[in-house]
Write a protein that holds these residues in place. Structure first.
Motif, PDB file in Angstrom:
ATOM      1  N   SER A 186       0.810  -1.224   0.000  1.00 22.79           N
ATOM      2  CA  SER A 186       0.000   0.000   0.000  1.00 22.79           C
ATOM      3  C   SER A 186       0.839   1.269   0.000  1.00 22.79           C
ATOM      4  N   THR A 187       2.101   1.147   0.369  1.00 17.45           N
ATOM      5  CA  THR A 187       2.943   2.336   0.513  1.00 17.45           C
ATOM      6  C   THR A 187       4.181   2.311  -0.387  1.00 17.45           C
ATOM      7  N   ARG A 188       4.431   1.170  -1.018  1.00 18.71           N
ATOM      8  CA  ARG A 188       5.643   1.055  -1.848  1.00 18.71           C
ATOM      9  C   ARG A 188       5.268   0.573  -3.249  1.00 18.71           C
ATOM     10  N   PHE A 189       4.419   1.345  -3.886  1.00 13.86           N
ATOM     11  CA  PHE A 189       3.911   0.976  -5.201  1.00 13.86           C
ATOM     12  C   PHE A 189       4.465   1.852  -6.320  1.00 13.86           C
ATOM     13  N   GLU A 190       5.235   2.865  -5.963  1.00 18.13           N
ATOM     14  CA  GLU A 190       5.748   3.782  -6.980  1.00 18.13           C
ATOM     15  C   GLU A 190       6.771   3.106  -7.892  1.00 18.13           C
ATOM     16  N   HIS A 191       7.536   2.186  -7.345  1.00 19.54           N
ATOM     17  CA  HIS A 191       8.600   1.526  -8.108  1.00 19.54           C
ATOM     18  C   HIS A 191       8.573   0.026  -7.830  1.00 19.54           C
ATOM     19  N   ARG A 192       8.738  -0.763  -8.908  1.00 22.23           N
ATOM     20  CA  ARG A 192       8.866  -2.202  -8.748  1.00 22.23           C
ATOM     21  C   ARG A 192      10.204  -2.509  -8.080  1.00 22.23           C
ATOM     22  N   LEU A 193      10.228  -3.510  -7.248  1.00 22.21           N
ATOM     23  CA  LEU A 193      11.450  -3.907  -6.554  1.00 22.21           C
ATOM     24  C   LEU A 193      12.196  -4.999  -7.309  1.00 22.21           C
ATOM     25  N   TYR A 194      11.935  -5.084  -8.612  1.00 24.97           N
ATOM     26  CA  TYR A 194      12.589  -6.077  -9.461  1.00 24.97           C
ATOM     27  C   TYR A 194      12.592  -5.527 -10.886  1.00 24.97           C
ATOM     28  N   PRO A 195      13.479  -6.015 -11.741  1.00 22.69           N
ATOM     29  CA  PRO A 195      13.471  -5.556 -13.137  1.00 22.69           C
ATOM     30  C   PRO A 195      12.170  -5.966 -13.826  1.00 22.69           C
ATOM     31  N   PRO A 196      11.544  -5.082 -14.590  1.00 24.50           N
ATOM     32  CA  PRO A 196      10.293  -5.427 -15.272  1.00 24.50           C
ATOM     33  C   PRO A 196      10.442  -6.682 -16.126  1.00 24.50           C
ATOM     34  N   VAL A 197       9.395  -7.500 -16.112  1.00 26.04           N
ATOM     35  CA  VAL A 197       9.420  -8.772 -16.836  1.00 26.04           C
ATOM     36  C   VAL A 197       8.615  -8.695 -18.120  1.00 26.04           C
ATOM     37  N   ASP A 198       7.405  -8.114 -18.028  1.00 28.36           N
ATOM     38  CA  ASP A 198       6.518  -8.057 -19.185  1.00 28.36           C
ATOM     39  C   ASP A 198       5.494  -6.950 -18.970  1.00 28.36           C
ATOM     40  N   ALA A 199       4.402  -6.998 -19.740  1.00 25.27           N
ATOM     41  CA  ALA A 199       3.402  -5.933 -19.695  1.00 25.27           C
ATOM     42  C   ALA A 199       2.743  -5.791 -18.334  1.00 25.27           C
ATOM     43  N   ALA A 200       2.676  -6.876 -17.562  1.00 25.35           N
ATOM     44  CA  ALA A 200       2.052  -6.807 -16.232  1.00 25.35           C
ATOM     45  C   ALA A 200       2.772  -5.814 -15.334  1.00 25.35           C
ATOM     46  N   ASP A 201       4.067  -5.648 -15.562  1.00 23.23           N
ATOM     47  CA  ASP A 201       4.849  -4.762 -14.703  1.00 23.23           C
ATOM     48  C   ASP A 201       4.752  -3.300 -15.116  1.00 23.23           C
ATOM     49  N   LYS A 202       3.975  -3.042 -16.182  1.00 28.19           N
ATOM     50  CA  LYS A 202       3.678  -1.659 -16.548  1.00 28.19           C
ATOM     51  C   LYS A 202       2.380  -1.187 -15.917  1.00 28.19           C
ATOM     52  N   GLU A 203       1.622  -2.131 -15.357  1.00 32.92           N
ATOM     53  CA  GLU A 203       0.373  -1.808 -14.680  1.00 32.92           C
ATOM     54  C   GLU A 203       0.655  -1.337 -13.252  1.00 32.92           C
ATOM     55  N   SER A 204      -0.265  -0.573 -12.678  1.00 29.70           N
ATOM     56  CA  SER A 204      -0.103  -0.117 -11.289  1.00 29.70           C
ATOM     57  C   SER A 204      -0.162  -1.308 -10.336  1.00 29.70           C
ATOM     58  N   CYS A 205       0.676  -1.283  -9.315  1.00 29.42           N
ATOM     59  CA  CYS A 205       0.625  -2.322  -8.288  1.00 29.42           C
ATOM     60  C   CYS A 205       0.067  -1.769  -6.973  1.00 29.42           C
ATOM     61  N   ARG A 206      -0.576  -0.600  -7.048  1.00 29.74           N
ATOM     62  CA  ARG A 206      -1.207  -0.012  -5.866  1.00 29.74           C
ATOM     63  C   ARG A 206      -2.583  -0.632  -5.643  1.00 29.74           C
ATOM     64  N   PRO A 207      -2.856  -1.150  -4.450  1.00 30.25           N
ATOM     65  CA  PRO A 207      -4.210  -1.614  -4.153  1.00 30.25           C
ATOM     66  C   PRO A 207      -5.172  -0.423  -4.134  1.00 30.25           C
ATOM     67  N   ASP A 208      -6.419  -0.656  -4.517  1.00 27.86           N
ATOM     68  CA  ASP A 208      -7.429   0.401  -4.442  1.00 27.86           C
ATOM     69  C   ASP A 208      -7.995   0.532  -3.035  1.00 27.86           C
ATOM     70  N   PHE A 209      -7.833  -0.495  -2.222  1.00 25.81           N
ATOM     71  CA  PHE A 209      -8.203  -0.452  -0.812  1.00 25.81           C
ATOM     72  C   PHE A 209      -7.418  -1.549  -0.099  1.00 25.81           C
ATOM     73  N   ALA A 210      -7.327  -1.439   1.214  1.00 23.78           N
ATOM     74  CA  ALA A 210      -6.477  -2.351   1.969  1.00 23.78           C
ATOM     75  C   ALA A 210      -7.125  -2.725   3.302  1.00 23.78           C
ATOM     76  N   ILE A 211      -6.974  -3.996   3.687  1.00 28.25           N
ATOM     77  CA  ILE A 211      -7.529  -4.507   4.941  1.00 28.25           C
ATOM     78  C   ILE A 211      -6.422  -5.256   5.669  1.00 28.25           C
ATOM     79  N   ALA A 212      -6.033  -4.780   6.838  1.00 34.00           N
ATOM     80  CA  ALA A 212      -4.975  -5.415   7.619  1.00 34.00           C
ATOM     81  C   ALA A 212      -5.557  -5.910   8.946  1.00 34.00           C
TER      82      ALA A 212
END
Length: 310
Positions: A186-212
């Motif tokens: 939820s807080t570390r979505f600005e940058h991937r923590l790995y080299p991009p692999v394919d088109a999926a890694d161009k999509e946002s990885c930010r959740p739209d909501f979060a439940i902890a």
């Protein structure tokens, strides 16, 4: 002692488990999808092959055993689609287990079954363990669990039409260590923590909501309820629901409180529910304590933030 590891040490010491079996498989009709098309990034050694263990006599939850999965080196996601009404909402499920194992049914498949009964797609993430999460306030050598979480979010958005989900209504739910993973993604979505692999890694990885739910690894351990610096809350952190029992013997209530305070200060919509009793690692299983009604609270909250309707 990290989330759920305390309980696991007790179980192992008392012999409250059955024989180990090979790698975990979902129930018939569901298929695990590998997260990575080739070699996983930052692959770490594990003590042996993946295994599934039924935690029995000394570790019952609501009178029933639970299943632990260990030595996960090949992460997967399993999609559980609603059989009736489909709201278009999807939730990635992060089981707990102290970043040592995964409580795959208690905080995984049982959660997916609840979600699908409400018209929500559940996506069970079998992320890499052990040693894939923080040790105290320190990051692991490679944050492999967070890499897996980021990758899953991208894969879901890329394949949203295939799984009949709304790419703008993808959230995350996690328990114990999985609750920390929810905060991390939820807080570390600005940058991937790995080299991009394919088109999926161009999509946002930010959740739209979060439940902890009874999250760990969030509190610095100081008197002013400071948040772990590896959880950089900003105003872009998604709306969040927090649940905690004050008598939790594994994750101090201050983990949830510190995250709540940081979210409020950043003006992130957040809802916190504290209960005096309930303990730790109860999942969805019914107990005598009022906290056991938390799923209804989540459903109301999802309506409040506009994810689902009446």
């Amino acid at each position: 002692m990290k989330p759920l590891i305390l309980a696991l040490h007790v179980v192992f010491a008392c012999g409250g488990l059955s024989a180990q079996t090979p790698a975990w498989q979902p129930s018939p009709g569901h298929t695990q999808v590998p997260l990575w098309p080739g070699t996983v990034p930052d692959a770490q050694p594990v003590p042996g092959p993946e295994n599934e263990t039924t935690m029995a006599t000394n570790s019952l939850v609501a009178g029933k055993p639970w299943v632990s999965v260990g030595n996960v080196s090949q992460p997967t996601m399993t999609v559980y689609s609603p059989k009736g009404t489909n709201t278009g909402v999807a939730v990635v499920v992060f089981p707990g287990g102290g970043y040592n194992v995964l409580a795959i049914d208690l905080e995984g498949t049982e959660i997916c079954d609840w979600l699908t009964s409400r018209g929500i797609t559940g996506v069970l993430l079998k992320y890499r363990v052990p040693h894939s999460g923080p040790h105290g306030l320190r990051e692991p050598k490679a944050p492999t669990a967070l890499q897996d979480a980021q990758r899953t979010m991208g894969l879901l958005r890329l394949n949203a039409a295939k799984w009949q989900i709304n790419p703008q209504k993808i959230g995350a739910i996690g328990f114990s260590a999985g609750g920390h993973l929810v905060a991390a993604v939820s807080t570390r979505f600005e940058h991937r923590l790995y080299p991009p692999v394919d088109a999926a890694d161009k999509e946002s990885c930010r959740p739209d909501f979060a439940i902890a739910v009874y999250p760990g690894h969030l509190w610095k351990g100081n008197r002013n309820l400071g948040l772990n610096p590896t959880i950089p809350v900003t105003s872009n952190t998604p709306p969040t629901f927090l649940l905690q029992a004050e008598n939790d013997p594994v994750d101090d209530v201050n983990h949830a409180l510190s995250y709540y305070i940081a979210l409020k200060e950043a003006k992130v919509p957040v809802e916190l529910h504290l209960y005096p009793e309930g303990g730790h690692a109860f999942g969805l299983r019914r107990t005598k304590f009022p906290i056991t009604g938390w799923p209804q609270l989540v459903e109301t909250w999802l309506k409040t933030i506009g994810m689902i309707s009446d």
